[in-house]
Design a protein around this motif. Structure first.
Motif, PDB file in Angstrom:
ATOM      1  N   PRO A 168      17.711  20.490   1.731  1.00  0.00           N
ATOM      2  CA  PRO A 168      18.364  20.107   2.984  1.00  0.00           C
ATOM      3  C   PRO A 168      17.760  18.849   3.599  1.00  0.00           C
ATOM      4  O   PRO A 168      16.736  18.323   3.133  1.00  0.00           O
ATOM      5  CB  PRO A 168      18.095  21.319   3.884  1.00  0.00           C
ATOM      6  N   ILE A 169      18.392  18.400   4.657  1.00  0.00           N
ATOM      7  CA  ILE A 169      17.870  17.347   5.536  1.00  0.00           C
ATOM      8  C   ILE A 169      17.476  18.012   6.848  1.00  0.00           C
ATOM      9  O   ILE A 169      18.212  18.847   7.374  1.00  0.00           O
ATOM     10  CB  ILE A 169      18.939  16.266   5.810  1.00  0.00           C
ATOM     11  N   VAL A 170      16.314  17.641   7.373  1.00  0.00           N
ATOM     12  CA  VAL A 170      15.865  18.139   8.677  1.00  0.00           C
ATOM     13  C   VAL A 170      15.663  16.933   9.584  1.00  0.00           C
ATOM     14  O   VAL A 170      14.907  16.015   9.257  1.00  0.00           O
ATOM     15  CB  VAL A 170      14.550  18.937   8.557  1.00  0.00           C
ATOM     16  N   SER A 171      16.356  16.920  10.731  1.00  0.00           N
ATOM     17  CA  SER A 171      16.338  15.782  11.640  1.00  0.00           C
ATOM     18  C   SER A 171      15.857  16.228  13.023  1.00  0.00           C
ATOM     19  O   SER A 171      16.451  17.128  13.629  1.00  0.00           O
ATOM     20  CB  SER A 171      17.745  15.174  11.735  1.00  0.00           C
ATOM     21  N   ALA A 198       0.837  -1.198   0.000  1.00  0.00           N
ATOM     22  CA  ALA A 198       0.000   0.000   0.000  1.00  0.00           C
ATOM     23  C   ALA A 198       0.873   1.250   0.000  1.00  0.00           C
ATOM     24  O   ALA A 198       2.037   1.201   0.411  1.00  0.00           O
ATOM     25  CB  ALA A 198      -0.909   0.000   1.224  1.00  0.00           C
ATOM     26  N   PRO A 199       0.333   2.395  -0.425  1.00  0.00           N
ATOM     27  CA  PRO A 199       1.096   3.636  -0.318  1.00  0.00           C
ATOM     28  C   PRO A 199       1.446   3.915   1.141  1.00  0.00           C
ATOM     29  O   PRO A 199       0.720   3.541   2.062  1.00  0.00           O
ATOM     30  CB  PRO A 199       0.134   4.695  -0.862  1.00  0.00           C
ATOM     31  N   TRP A 200       2.562   4.591   1.348  1.00  0.00           N
ATOM     32  CA  TRP A 200       2.926   4.983   2.698  1.00  0.00           C
ATOM     33  C   TRP A 200       1.859   5.921   3.257  1.00  0.00           C
ATOM     34  O   TRP A 200       1.215   6.650   2.501  1.00  0.00           O
ATOM     35  CB  TRP A 200       4.277   5.686   2.703  1.00  0.00           C
ATOM     36  N   PRO A 201       1.660   5.951   4.559  1.00  0.00           N
ATOM     37  CA  PRO A 201       0.707   6.905   5.139  1.00  0.00           C
ATOM     38  C   PRO A 201       1.076   8.341   4.779  1.00  0.00           C
ATOM     39  O   PRO A 201       2.245   8.675   4.617  1.00  0.00           O
ATOM     40  CB  PRO A 201       0.835   6.665   6.651  1.00  0.00           C
ATOM     41  N   ALA A 202       0.064   9.179   4.638  1.00  0.00           N
ATOM     42  CA  ALA A 202       0.307  10.592   4.353  1.00  0.00           C
ATOM     43  C   ALA A 202       1.101  11.222   5.489  1.00  0.00           C
ATOM     44  O   ALA A 202       0.962  10.835   6.662  1.00  0.00           O
ATOM     45  CB  ALA A 202      -1.018  11.316   4.162  1.00  0.00           C
ATOM     46  N   PRO A 233       9.169  18.920   2.095  1.00  0.00           N
ATOM     47  CA  PRO A 233       9.520  17.500   2.199  1.00  0.00           C
ATOM     48  C   PRO A 233       8.416  16.602   1.644  1.00  0.00           C
ATOM     49  O   PRO A 233       7.228  16.859   1.845  1.00  0.00           O
ATOM     50  CB  PRO A 233       9.689  17.288   3.703  1.00  0.00           C
ATOM     51  N   ASP A 234       8.819  15.572   0.931  1.00  0.00           N
ATOM     52  CA  ASP A 234       7.856  14.571   0.469  1.00  0.00           C
ATOM     53  C   ASP A 234       8.109  13.206   1.099  1.00  0.00           C
ATOM     54  O   ASP A 234       7.433  12.231   0.770  1.00  0.00           O
ATOM     55  CB  ASP A 234       7.850  14.469  -1.053  1.00  0.00           C
ATOM     56  N   ALA A 253       5.060  18.062   8.640  1.00  0.00           N
ATOM     57  CA  ALA A 253       5.551  18.778   7.468  1.00  0.00           C
ATOM     58  C   ALA A 253       5.774  20.255   7.781  1.00  0.00           C
ATOM     59  O   ALA A 253       6.775  20.856   7.338  1.00  0.00           O
ATOM     60  CB  ALA A 253       4.562  18.626   6.316  1.00  0.00           C
ATOM     61  N   ASP A 254       4.871  20.852   8.553  1.00  0.00           N
ATOM     62  CA  ASP A 254       5.001  22.267   8.888  1.00  0.00           C
ATOM     63  C   ASP A 254       6.247  22.518   9.733  1.00  0.00           C
ATOM     64  O   ASP A 254       6.980  23.489   9.513  1.00  0.00           O
ATOM     65  CB  ASP A 254       3.754  22.739   9.634  1.00  0.00           C
ATOM     66  N   LEU A 255       6.495  21.655  10.694  1.00  0.00           N
ATOM     67  CA  LEU A 255       7.692  21.819  11.522  1.00  0.00           C
ATOM     68  C   LEU A 255       8.949  21.737  10.671  1.00  0.00           C
ATOM     69  O   LEU A 255       9.877  22.534  10.838  1.00  0.00           O
ATOM     70  CB  LEU A 255       7.737  20.759  12.616  1.00  0.00           C
TER      71      LEU A 255
END
Length: 214
Positions: free
Chosen positions: A143-146, A88-92, A115-116, A98-100
């Motif tokens: 970028p990467i956000v961790s 199945a598709p990954w959960p949304a 980010p997707d 996403a906002d953070l």
């Protein structure tokens, strides 16, 4: 008492290297909402320990949400639009997550980040992540956000080659690290997690890593 004796941790910003910034406590206030979003994702796409292309089982358990999820098996490392465990598709990706990520990227000098993919990593005591580069993404200008949640960890942040001694950065609940630009392909990892108990996550650390995969 003066303000100097009690600095505002929410304003703490630490430039690690050109293109890399540590945002202390940036996600602290939103941590409960972030963890609630993670719980919803995991209910649909449970944590699993993936295999490396060499056949070793990773110590960190993983899941994903968004348009793409990161997978690893005998065929290699890659992003996939579907969860290989279910087809199945990954959960949304929850909107709060996403906002953070967008706000953290902008704070670190990378406005417009969309980010997707969000990799959700669960570290139990003893789990580690070896030094590696994030280079499976199509657009390395992003970028990467961790985001760190739960038990404290030691984040290792090195340079563009594997050699040399990486920075050892203690990360606690709510800390965010962002790297891109000249630091985008720097090697990084996580030292073995020490045992402990955190009121938000129990005996584990949750790491959210946001990318633009496509």
């Amino acid at each position: 008492m003066t303000a100097d004796l009690f600095p505002d941790t929410l304003a703490a910003r630490e430039n690690l290297q050109p293109g890399a910034m540590l945002l202390r406590a940036f996600a602290l206030d939103e941590a409960p909402a972030l963890l609630a979003g993670v719980a919803g994702v995991i209910a649909m796409a449970p944590f699993r320990q993936m295999q490396t292309p060499g056949g070793q089982t990773m110590s960190v358990a993983m899941s994903s949400c968004g348009e793409r999820g990161w997978v690893s098996d005998r065929r290699g490392y890659r992003y996939s639009p579907t969860d290989p465990a279910t087809g199945a598709p990954w959960p949304a990706m929850p909107a709060r997550l996403a906002d953070l990520a967008r706000r953290a990227a902008a704070e670190a000098g990378f406005p417009g980040f969309a980010p997707d993919a969000c990799l959700i990593n669960r570290y139990l005591p003893g789990c580690r992540m070896g030094l590696h580069q994030d280079r499976d993404e199509a657009d390395l200008s992003q970028p990467i956000v961790s985001v760190s949640l739960g038990l404290p960890a030691t984040f290792l942040f090195g340079g563009p080659t594997r050699g040399g001694r990486p920075l050892r950065l203690p990360l606690v609940h709510g800390d965010v690290v962002v790297w891109g630009g000249p630091a985008r392909l720097h090697f990084h990892g996580v030292a073995p997690l020490a045992a402990g108990e955190h009121p938000a996550t129990g005996g584990c650390r949750i790491n959210l890593t946001f990318r633009r995969a496509t």
